[in-house]
Design a protein around this motif. Structure first.
Motif, PDB file in Angstrom:
ATOM      1  N   ASP A  25       0.824  -1.206   0.000  1.00 43.86           N
ATOM      2  CA  ASP A  25       0.000   0.000   0.000  1.00 43.86           C
ATOM      3  C   ASP A  25       0.857   1.254   0.000  1.00 43.86           C
ATOM      4  O   ASP A  25       0.545   2.238  -0.677  1.00 43.86           O
ATOM      5  N   GLU A  26       1.968   1.233   0.746  1.00 47.27           N
ATOM      6  CA  GLU A  26       2.813   2.422   0.875  1.00 47.27           C
ATOM      7  C   GLU A  26       3.753   2.612  -0.308  1.00 47.27           C
ATOM      8  O   GLU A  26       3.953   3.745  -0.780  1.00 47.27           O
ATOM      9  N   THR A  32       7.986  -3.395  -3.904  1.00 44.99           N
ATOM     10  CA  THR A  32       8.225  -4.078  -2.626  1.00 44.99           C
ATOM     11  C   THR A  32       8.895  -5.420  -2.862  1.00 44.99           C
ATOM     12  O   THR A  32       8.439  -6.215  -3.692  1.00 44.99           O
ATOM     13  N   THR A  33       9.965  -5.701  -2.134  1.00 48.77           N
ATOM     14  CA  THR A  33      10.680  -6.966  -2.281  1.00 48.77           C
ATOM     15  C   THR A  33      10.358  -7.903  -1.114  1.00 48.77           C
ATOM     16  O   THR A  33       9.908  -7.463  -0.046  1.00 48.77           O
ATOM     17  N   VAL A  34      10.613  -9.177  -1.328  1.00 49.42           N
ATOM     18  CA  VAL A  34      10.423 -10.164  -0.267  1.00 49.42           C
ATOM     19  C   VAL A  34      11.338  -9.850   0.912  1.00 49.42           C
ATOM     20  O   VAL A  34      10.940  -9.985   2.077  1.00 49.42           O
ATOM     21  N   ALA A  35      12.550  -9.422   0.630  1.00 49.15           N
ATOM     22  CA  ALA A  35      13.486  -9.090   1.711  1.00 49.15           C
ATOM     23  C   ALA A  35      12.937  -7.960   2.581  1.00 49.15           C
ATOM     24  O   ALA A  35      13.086  -7.978   3.806  1.00 49.15           O
ATOM     25  N   GLU A  36      12.301  -6.983   1.954  1.00 50.80           N
ATOM     26  CA  GLU A  36      11.729  -5.870   2.711  1.00 50.80           C
ATOM     27  C   GLU A  36      10.545  -6.325   3.567  1.00 50.80           C
ATOM     28  O   GLU A  36      10.369  -5.875   4.697  1.00 50.80           O
ATOM     29  N   ILE A  37       9.742  -7.222   3.020  1.00 45.18           N
ATOM     30  CA  ILE A  37       8.609  -7.755   3.787  1.00 45.18           C
ATOM     31  C   ILE A  37       9.123  -8.512   5.003  1.00 45.18           C
ATOM     32  O   ILE A  37       8.629  -8.337   6.121  1.00 45.18           O
ATOM     33  N   ALA A  38      10.123  -9.361   4.781  1.00 45.58           N
ATOM     34  CA  ALA A  38      10.682 -10.142   5.883  1.00 45.58           C
ATOM     35  C   ALA A  38      11.273  -9.233   6.952  1.00 45.58           C
ATOM     36  O   ALA A  38      11.074  -9.452   8.153  1.00 45.58           O
ATOM     37  N   ALA A  39      11.995  -8.210   6.531  1.00 40.38           N
ATOM     38  CA  ALA A  39      12.605  -7.289   7.491  1.00 40.38           C
ATOM     39  C   ALA A  39      11.544  -6.570   8.309  1.00 40.38           C
ATOM     40  O   ALA A  39      11.692  -6.387   9.523  1.00 40.38           O
ATOM     41  N   ALA A  40      10.463  -6.160   7.652  1.00 42.59           N
ATOM     42  CA  ALA A  40       9.386  -5.461   8.359  1.00 42.59           C
ATOM     43  C   ALA A  40       8.700  -6.363   9.373  1.00 42.59           C
ATOM     44  O   ALA A  40       8.176  -5.892  10.389  1.00 42.59           O
ATOM     45  N   ALA A  41       8.696  -7.675   9.097  1.00 41.54           N
ATOM     46  CA  ALA A  41       8.097  -8.633  10.020  1.00 41.54           C
ATOM     47  C   ALA A  41       9.115  -9.189  11.006  1.00 41.54           C
ATOM     48  O   ALA A  41       8.792 -10.053  11.827  1.00 41.54           O
ATOM     49  N   ASP A  42      10.372  -8.720  10.902  1.00 42.78           N
ATOM     50  CA  ASP A  42      11.455  -9.120  11.799  1.00 42.78           C
ATOM     51  C   ASP A  42      11.766 -10.613  11.694  1.00 42.78           C
ATOM     52  O   ASP A  42      11.964 -11.301  12.702  1.00 42.78           O
ATOM     53  N   VAL A  43      11.794 -11.122  10.457  1.00 37.02           N
ATOM     54  CA  VAL A  43      12.179 -12.509  10.219  1.00 37.02           C
ATOM     55  C   VAL A  43      13.140 -12.541   9.034  1.00 37.02           C
ATOM     56  O   VAL A  43      13.312 -11.551   8.328  1.00 37.02           O
TER      57      VAL A  43
END
Length: 203
Positions: A25-26, A32-43
């Motif tokens: 959304d932002e 948006t990359t998978v790495a960014e999603i993982a980092a945002a979820a702290d995994v």
């Protein structure tokens, strides 16, 4: 211990889902990359792939399990049950199957709909999934209604799926609540069913 592990898995999956949708959304889906999603979820990124096969799968949750629900309801057709009533029960079974995770999925439907209209890759995936499931549902209807020919069964499924999807989408675009969207889906099915009497799928 098993219950603790399961709750942890649910929390991790939910964190990944929420992070992905917020970033889509932002920043936009493509950006948006998978790495960014993982980092945002702290995994770690590998954890993402333990829950989702790809980035786009975040927006197509439970597609296989929902298909199974529909096929199971059709296979369990009640004696003498008209086609329209059966398709109505298919929808209600899907609604009843909403779990806590599914409620989050449902809450994300407006964003998913917006992305499906703006992102070519997601639009293609959504259409592909719909095209894949509909012939299987039509074949299942032919199994439980021996007098129903495949073309008519396909038309019945197409009218059902189309009416349900578009009625719900319109309700979302009008700012309707979750209950408004569900009721719109029911209304869409009613409209589709009113035209099914000519198909010859009698009890």
């Amino acid at each position: 211990m098993e219950g603790h592990r399961e709750r942890k898995k649910i929390r991790t999956r939910r964190a990944l889902l929420e992070a992905a949708v917020r970033l889509f959304d932002e920043r936009g889906y493509e950006q948006t990359t998978v790495a960014e999603i993982a980092a945002a979820a702290d995994v770690a990124p590998r954890t993402f792939f333990a829950y989702f096969a790809s980035k786009e799968d975040v927006l197509f949750l439970h597609a296989e399990s929902r298909e199974r629900v529909m096929l199971d309801v059709i296979a369990g057709r009640r004696p003498g049950e008209p086609l329209g009533d059966l398709l109505g029960r298919v929808f209600e079974a899907l609604v009843r199957g909403i779990s806590e995770d599914d409620e989050l999925d449902f809450a994300l439907s407006p964003l998913r709909a917006r992305l499906l209209f703006t992102e070519p890759a997601l639009r293609a995936r959504g259409l592909s999934l719909m095209l894949e499931v509909q012939p299987r549902l039509a074949a299942a209807l032919c199994e439980v209604y021996p007098g129903l020919d495949p073309v008519s069964a396909g038309a019945a499924v197409g009218s059902y799926m189309g009416a349900l999807a578009v009625a719900g989408l319109v309700a979302q675009q009008q700012g309707g609540s979750d209950e408004d969207v569900l009721n719109a889906g029911r209304r869409g099915i009613e409209i589709a069913v009113n035209g099914l009497s000519s198909l010859g799928a009698t009890p």
